[in-house]
Motif scaffolding. Structure first.
Motif, short mmCIF file in Angstrom:
data_model
loop_
_atom_site.label_atom_id
_atom_site.label_comp_id
_atom_site.label_asym_id
_atom_site.label_seq_id
_atom_site.Cartn_x
_atom_site.Cartn_y
_atom_site.Cartn_z
N ASP A 95 31.72 26.61 29.18
CA ASP A 95 31.47 28.05 29.11
C ASP A 95 31.71 28.71 30.45
O ASP A 95 32.38 29.76 30.53
N VAL A 96 31.17 28.12 31.51
CA VAL A 96 31.35 28.70 32.86
C VAL A 96 32.82 28.61 33.26
O VAL A 96 33.38 29.56 33.83
N ALA A 97 33.48 27.50 32.94
CA ALA A 97 34.89 27.34 33.31
C ALA A 97 35.78 28.32 32.55
O ALA A 97 36.80 28.79 33.08
N ARG A 98 35.39 28.63 31.28
CA ARG A 98 36.20 29.57 30.49
C ARG A 98 36.19 30.96 31.11
O ARG A 98 37.18 31.67 31.11
N ARG A 99 35.05 31.34 31.65
CA ARG A 99 34.95 32.67 32.27
C ARG A 99 35.40 32.65 33.73
O ARG A 99 35.73 33.67 34.30
N HIS A 100 35.36 31.45 34.32
CA HIS A 100 35.69 31.35 35.74
C HIS A 100 37.20 31.36 35.94
O HIS A 100 37.94 30.66 35.26
N GLY A 101 37.66 32.16 36.85
CA GLY A 101 39.07 32.15 37.22
C GLY A 101 39.96 32.98 36.34
O GLY A 101 41.18 33.03 36.54
N ARG A 102 39.40 33.63 35.29
CA ARG A 102 40.26 34.52 34.50
C ARG A 102 40.75 35.66 35.37
O ARG A 102 41.85 36.19 35.15
N LEU A 103 39.93 36.03 36.29
CA LEU A 103 40.31 37.07 37.23
C LEU A 103 40.55 36.41 38.58
O LEU A 103 39.64 35.78 39.13
N ARG A 104 41.76 36.51 39.11
CA ARG A 104 42.12 35.81 40.33
C ARG A 104 42.53 36.77 41.42
O ARG A 104 43.10 37.81 41.14
N GLY A 105 42.22 36.41 42.64
CA GLY A 105 42.53 37.28 43.77
C GLY A 105 43.39 36.58 44.78
O GLY A 105 43.40 35.36 44.89
N GLY A 106 44.12 37.38 45.55
CA GLY A 106 44.95 36.83 46.62
C GLY A 106 44.96 37.79 47.79
O GLY A 106 44.60 38.96 47.64
N ALA A 107 45.33 37.35 48.93
CA ALA A 107 45.30 38.15 50.15
C ALA A 107 46.59 38.93 50.29
O ALA A 107 47.67 38.36 50.40
N ALA A 108 46.38 40.34 50.26
CA ALA A 108 47.63 41.09 50.44
C ALA A 108 47.47 42.48 51.08
O ALA A 108 48.46 43.15 51.10
N MET A 109 46.41 43.11 51.62
CA MET A 109 45.19 42.51 52.10
C MET A 109 44.54 41.62 51.05
O MET A 109 44.04 40.53 51.35
N SER A 110 44.43 42.03 49.83
CA SER A 110 43.99 41.17 48.75
C SER A 110 44.53 41.73 47.45
O SER A 110 44.87 42.91 47.35
N PHE A 111 44.62 40.88 46.44
CA PHE A 111 45.06 41.35 45.13
C PHE A 111 44.24 40.65 44.05
O PHE A 111 43.63 39.60 44.28
N LEU A 112 44.24 41.27 42.87
CA LEU A 112 43.63 40.69 41.69
C LEU A 112 44.68 40.65 40.60
O LEU A 112 45.41 41.63 40.41
N ARG A 113 44.75 39.56 39.88
CA ARG A 113 45.67 39.49 38.76
C ARG A 113 44.93 38.91 37.56
O ARG A 113 44.02 38.08 37.72
N CYS A 114 45.33 39.37 36.37
CA CYS A 114 44.68 38.91 35.15
C CYS A 114 45.59 39.18 33.96
O CYS A 114 46.22 40.24 33.88
N ASP A 115 45.67 38.22 33.03
CA ASP A 115 46.46 38.41 31.82
C ASP A 115 45.76 39.33 30.82
O ASP A 115 46.40 39.88 29.91
N ASP A 116 44.44 39.47 31.00
CA ASP A 116 43.66 40.32 30.09
C ASP A 116 43.64 41.74 30.67
O ASP A 116 42.90 42.04 31.60
N GLU A 117 44.48 42.61 30.10
CA GLU A 117 44.58 43.99 30.61
C GLU A 117 43.27 44.73 30.45
O GLU A 117 42.91 45.57 31.28
N ALA A 118 42.53 44.45 29.38
CA ALA A 118 41.25 45.14 29.16
C ALA A 118 40.26 44.79 30.26
O ALA A 118 39.54 45.64 30.78
N LEU A 119 40.19 43.50 30.65
CA LEU A 119 39.29 43.09 31.72
C LEU A 119 39.70 43.73 33.03
O LEU A 119 38.86 44.18 33.81
N LEU A 120 41.01 43.77 33.27
CA LEU A 120 41.50 44.36 34.51
C LEU A 120 41.16 45.85 34.58
O LEU A 120 40.76 46.37 35.62
#
Length: 753
Positions: free
Chosen positions: A545-570
């Protein structure tokens, strides 16, 4: 009556070496000859220091010699025996006299013993508890005078004779005649059986005290140490019990490093650790403040933590902490145990009050005591004299034994030092059931490496498995292997520690492991392969359960970015108050960027209830958790220490140097060449005189300054002179020495006439 100088000069080399070994202050700097050695040995400071090593009975014998005036005349042993009393065994008395002679506090044969004059100053005003000599009583029949006294008068004198020879009274303010005297004090003063020191103090004369004591002039002499109750234990039981304490010590130190890495406490303005920070540490360690103070002091002593050199100083771990954490538990323990043994501080002082009624803080300079290591070694040494596995039942009895062995050592905190040392030694795993462990004996005799080996043998072997319970707790039935321990500490929180450590798995701890780069597959595999019990279904569901929710939203340094396949969550993240605060904006389908650093973005989103994860350039998960504060280790200034015990080789060299100095002092000098300081003269004249002596086979007297700046004088017979070096036989013609020509300050031919 031979002088101390003459007596020392007549002693053999072995006796002088033993003297310099027992009194190392006499060897620093190197005495030029026996005259210098005798002067130092007879000085008040050195005599006081030597008396600190004497036991109660030997000090009593020294007092008896002083009462016989051995500092002004020679005294025969029968006089000392009469002063000590008939109940003391003669063998024991001779052993004490031999000890005094070996330490050069007394010298001469039994028929003519002498004592250094400084011993009277070191003994105090009243040796043996007897007052000073009263010339006014010479020729008087003291027993007859005592027989005429009333019961109150005799009782008063007896009280002074059995205790301190002085007393305070209001009846000494005015001297009256015997006819006018009313109180016992006034009558005794009028008879001369008491001496008036001032308006409120009287003193019992020595002659009266000796008469009242009768056959025991020195009172009740304690010539044997007090008894100590002991109990024998199996050495294996002692070692295994102490090993458990050693593991707890290591665990607590690790906890301190982790805690202060994340939140380093402030250094008090006056130095040290504040009360609130100490209590917080105690809560984290689940220990009392006394143990927490010891852990903090050991960490500072081992250079695992230091005060930062910043505007607002903090107690922070050093780079040395990482080296310590990488070592095995036995070696970590050995490091801390060795540090404690030589720590010039008294952790037991923390929490007490100084002379100004101010509470002493841990890690402050007020805790520093240079003599602390010597006190610890005394306590451990006393336990080490017992058979292996045998422990002392009472710390108070141990304090009494040490007080008898060295009553003048330790000062006003002498007994407290024994209690503190015993408590700390038990907390470190050096003592268990009042007995010294095998590891402690190895530490004292061989060093930390041998101690680590002994404690490793006593520690339970690391286990490679855990027991997962249905309530989501994980039980480690012993110390875990290093790799397994790291993984379990990553995925679970410690709930209770001890012989068996209990961990609890929760969503937060699972998320911590996922943040560190572990996947759900890794965690399932960890519990499946390492648990000796079936993995509860609840734990499997929680990880998934924790793993399913973990990492769906990912960030990177650009200064930083977030990416997600779930447009609703984004969209939910971007429209939230946190998204506005982080200035998130959409730059592409499924991608948001922010001017805020990635670590801050992830922290804010997690606080808002989201579960983002960090990823690197290759799309793999990153662990962005701070590794903890570290500061570079600074070199600390060395504090002053007591003179170290010279090695047997050094003692032999010292004696040889002194013998050479004696020979030089008694040698008549002929033609001399001396180099004046700062004259700039070359060594040609010195070289010529040395070459002349070598060619004629004559001896020379040379003054020499070694590389340490120590000046000495030698008589040698040069055998080779050249290349800036002089080689020659010493005065006994048994050993060849080499001297650098530029270090020779003077040369004189020995007058053979």
């Amino acid at each position: 009556m031979s002088t101390l100088t003459e007596w020392l000069r007549a002693r053999d080399d072995g006796a002088l070496a033993r003297l310099l070994g027992a009194r190392p202050d006499l060897a620093t700097p190197i005495p030029a000859d026996s005259t210098v050695l005798a002067t130092r040995a007879g000085s008040r400071a050195s005599v006081v220091r030597a008396c600190e090593s004497l036991d109660t009975f030997t000090l009593t014998v020294l007092d008896a010699l002083l009462l016989c005036d051995a500092d002004t005349r020679t005294v025969a042993l029968p006089e000392v025996i009469a002063m000590i009393g008939a109940k003391v065994p003669r063998k024991r008395l001779r052993e004490a006299v031999t000890t005094l002679i070996d330490l050069a506090l007394a010298w001469g044969p039994e028929a003519a013993l002498s004592v250094a004059p400084a011993a009277r100053e070191a003994a105090g005003m009243f040796p043996g508890g007897l007052g000073r000599y009263s010339p006014a009583l010479d020729g008087r029949d003291i027993p007859a005078a005592l027989a005429e006294l009333s019961e109150p008068e005799r009782r008063l004198l007896t009280t002074l004779a059995e205790g301190q020879p002085t007393g305070r009274t209001k009846d000494a303010n005015v001297l009256v005649s015997l006819a006018d005297a009313k109180s016992p004090v006034q009558k005794l003063l009028a008879r001369g059986l008491l001496l008036r020191l001032d308006a409120e103090t009287v003193e019992l004369p020595r002659q009266v005290g000796l008469a009242l004591r009768g056959p025991n002039p020195m009172g009740q002499v304690k010539f044997t140490p007090p008894p100590v109750q002991t109990t024998a234990h199996k050495l294996s039981t002692v070692d295994s019990t102490a090993a458990g304490e050693a593991l707890e010590l290591v665990r607590h130190t690790e906890t301190l490093i982790t805690l202060w890495s994340a939140e380093p406490p402030a250094v008090l303005r006056s130095g040290g650790l504040g009360v609130r920070d100490l209590r917080r540490l105690a809560r984290e360690l689940q220990a009392d403040e006394v143990r927490s103070t010891l852990i903090a002091e050991l960490a500072m002593g081992a250079n695992l933590v230091i005060a930062t050199d910043t505007t607002s100083p903090q107690w922070a771990p050093t780079t040395q902490a990482d080296v310590w954490l990488a070592a095995t538990p036995p070696h970590r323990w050995a490091t801390l145990a060795a540090v404690w043994l030589d720590l010039p501080r008294l952790p037991g002082l923390a929490g007490t009050k100084d002379p100004k009624d101010k509470v002493i803080a841990p890690l402050s300079e007020e805790v520093r005591r240079p003599l602390a290591p010597a006190g610890r070694r005394r306590v451990l040494g006393a336990l080490g004299e017992l058979p292996p596995g045998t422990g002392i039942d009472s710390v108070e009895e141990l304090a009494g034994l040490l007080a008898w062995q060295a009553p003048r050592r330790g000062g006003r905190m002498r007994d407290e030092l024994v209690v503190w040392t015993s408590r700390e030694a038990q907390a470190l795993g050096l003592v268990a059931f009042g007995a010294l462990t095998s590891a402690a004996r190895a530490l004292l005799e061989e060093g930390p490496a041998a101690a680590a080996k002994r404690v490793a043998e006593a520690m339970p072997q690391p286990v490679d498995h855990v027991l997962v319970q249905a309530d989501l707790t994980v039980v480690a039935p012993g110390p875990l292997e290093q790799t397994l321990g790291y993984e379990i500490n990553l995925v679970a929180d410690v709930e209770s520690a001890g012989g068996a450590t209990v961990y609890r798995v929760g969503e937060g701890s699972i998320r911590r492991a996922l943040d560190a780069g572990r996947t759900s597959t890794d965690l399932h595999e960890l519990f499946r392969t390492r648990s000796r019990t079936p993995v509860p279904q609840a734990l499997t569901y929680m990880i998934d359960d924790v793993a399913r929710r973990h990492g769906r939203l990912r960030g990177g340094a650009a200064m930083s970015f977030l990416r997600c396949d779930d447009e609703a969550l984004l969209a939910e993240v971007a429209s939230s108050p946190t998204g506005a605060r982080l200035e998130l904006r959409k730059i592409a389908p499924g991608v948001l960027v922010s001017p805020v650093p990635l670590a801050d973005v992830l922290e804010e989103l997690r606080a808002a209830g989201f579960a983002p994860a960090a990823e690197g350039p290759d799309g793999q998960l990153l662990d962005l958790r701070p590794s903890g504060l570290r500061v570079p280790l600074r070199q600390r200034p060395k504090s002053g220490t007591l003179p170290r015990q010279p090695s047997p080789e050094q003692l032999a060299d010292l004696v040889s140097s002194m013998r050479a100095g004696d020979t030089a002092a008694s040698t008549r000098r002929g033609r001399t060449v001396a180099l004046a300081a700062g004259s700039g003269a070359d060594t040609s004249a010195t070289l010529a005189l040395l070459q002349e002596a070598a060619s004629q086979g004559r001896s020379v007297f040379i003054g020499y300054v070694d590389a340490h700046g120590t000046a000495s004088q030698r008589v040698i017979e040069p055998t080779r002179v050249g290349a800036g070096v002089v080689e020659g036989l010493d005065s006994t013609r048994s050993e060849t020495h080499r001297f650098a020509l530029h270090r020779i300050t003077s040369v004189s031919l020995v007058d053979e006439g």
